[in-house]
Design a protein around this motif. Structure first.
Motif, short mmCIF file in Angstrom:
data_model
loop_
_atom_site.label_atom_id
_atom_site.label_comp_id
_atom_site.label_asym_id
_atom_site.label_seq_id
_atom_site.Cartn_x
_atom_site.Cartn_y
_atom_site.Cartn_z
N UNK A 14 1.00 -1.27 -0.01
CA UNK A 14 -0.19 -0.10 -0.11
C UNK A 14 0.79 1.21 -0.09
N UNK A 15 2.22 0.98 -0.24
CA UNK A 15 2.96 2.48 -0.41
C UNK A 15 2.69 3.27 -1.62
N UNK A 16 2.27 2.57 -2.72
CA UNK A 16 1.84 3.30 -3.81
C UNK A 16 3.02 3.61 -4.36
N UNK A 17 3.20 5.08 -5.05
CA UNK A 17 4.32 5.36 -5.73
C UNK A 17 5.56 5.93 -4.84
N UNK A 18 6.43 5.17 -4.91
CA UNK A 18 7.51 5.41 -3.53
C UNK A 18 8.58 6.56 -4.23
N UNK A 72 9.34 26.45 -2.71
CA UNK A 72 8.55 27.03 -3.57
C UNK A 72 9.38 27.52 -4.91
N UNK A 73 10.58 27.36 -4.96
CA UNK A 73 11.44 27.57 -6.09
C UNK A 73 11.52 26.13 -7.01
N UNK A 74 10.93 25.07 -6.24
CA UNK A 74 11.01 23.97 -7.15
C UNK A 74 10.06 23.56 -8.27
N UNK A 79 4.85 20.33 -7.99
CA UNK A 79 3.27 20.56 -8.46
C UNK A 79 3.11 19.01 -8.88
N UNK A 80 3.93 18.40 -9.62
CA UNK A 80 3.55 17.24 -10.26
C UNK A 80 3.46 16.04 -9.16
N UNK A 81 4.36 16.10 -7.91
CA UNK A 81 4.23 15.14 -7.26
C UNK A 81 2.98 15.27 -6.24
N UNK A 82 2.58 16.61 -5.96
CA UNK A 82 1.06 16.89 -5.35
C UNK A 82 -0.02 16.31 -6.39
N UNK A 83 0.16 16.54 -7.52
CA UNK A 83 -1.00 16.18 -8.33
C UNK A 83 -0.98 14.56 -8.37
N UNK A 84 -0.06 13.81 -8.50
CA UNK A 84 -0.08 12.42 -8.41
C UNK A 84 -0.67 12.03 -7.22
N UNK A 85 -0.47 12.85 -6.15
CA UNK A 85 -0.85 12.28 -4.54
C UNK A 85 -2.36 12.34 -4.76
N UNK A 86 -3.06 13.25 -5.49
CA UNK A 86 -4.48 13.29 -5.43
C UNK A 86 -5.10 12.10 -6.09
N UNK A 87 -4.37 11.38 -6.96
CA UNK A 87 -4.94 10.20 -7.53
C UNK A 87 -4.49 8.98 -6.92
N UNK A 88 -3.38 8.79 -6.20
CA UNK A 88 -2.99 7.85 -5.61
C UNK A 88 -1.80 7.85 -4.47
N UNK A 108 6.16 16.68 2.84
CA UNK A 108 4.86 16.11 2.78
C UNK A 108 3.76 17.26 3.20
N UNK A 109 4.02 17.97 4.12
CA UNK A 109 2.92 19.08 4.64
C UNK A 109 2.91 20.28 3.22
N UNK A 110 4.08 20.52 2.84
CA UNK A 110 4.31 21.55 1.86
C UNK A 110 3.20 20.92 0.54
N UNK A 111 3.43 19.77 0.20
CA UNK A 111 2.72 18.89 -0.79
C UNK A 111 1.16 19.08 -0.60
N UNK A 112 0.93 18.58 0.62
CA UNK A 112 -0.52 18.65 0.81
C UNK A 112 -1.39 19.77 0.90
N UNK A 113 -0.35 21.04 1.11
CA UNK A 113 -1.12 22.25 0.90
C UNK A 113 -1.32 22.70 -0.47
N UNK A 114 -0.32 22.07 -1.41
CA UNK A 114 -0.61 22.44 -2.77
C UNK A 114 -1.63 21.55 -3.45
N UNK A 115 -2.11 20.45 -3.03
CA UNK A 115 -3.13 19.75 -3.39
C UNK A 115 -4.60 20.51 -3.12
N UNK A 116 -4.52 21.34 -2.19
CA UNK A 116 -5.81 21.96 -1.89
C UNK A 116 -5.96 23.16 -2.61
#
Length: 116
Positions: A14-18, A72-74, A79-88, A108-116
């Motif tokens: 259940x790790x999904x995309x590692x 923020x500079x990345x 963005x790509x990783x946050x988008x992937x996390x919305x799907x899997x 992880x916290x940074x990416x979660x904030x991008x998801x919203x």
């Protein structure tokens, strides 16, 4: 969903995309032994920031603040990783010993904030 896991912990179905999120390859781990889908070096803290934190020149609060600025500079990679996390499920792999204060948790916290 975004999870964090040490590279030394066993991979699970259940790790999904590692994603390895360390700039340096983890000590004691053979490249052939680590199950991962991506090595996102660009999302790891800069060498200078990592050394300042591990050398205790800055505390975790300051490290987190500076690291978020770097992220923020990345741009596209984050963005790509946050988008992937919305799907899997995306599992961020890190080598740090401290499981409560490390860069993967900040990422992880940074990416979660991008998801919203």
């Amino acid at each position: 969903m975004i999870r964090c896991k040490r590279v030394y912990d066993e991979a699970a179905q259940d790790d999904g995309y590692r994603v390895l999120v360390d700039r340096l390859w983890p000590r004691g781990v053979k490249k052939t032994d680590l199950r991962y889908d991506e090595w996102a070096k660009t999302l790891a803290p800069s060498t200078e920031l990592r050394k300042a934190f591990h050398g205790e020149a800055i505390d975790f609060v300051e490290f987190s603040k500076c690291y978020r600025e770097e992220l923020k500079e990345a741009g596209g990679a984050a963005q790509a990783l946050a988008k992937r996390a919305q799907k899997e499920t995306v599992t961020l792999l890190y080598g740090a010993k401290n499981t409560e204060q490390n860069h993967a948790l900040v990422l992880a916290d940074f990416l979660r904030r991008l998801e919203n």
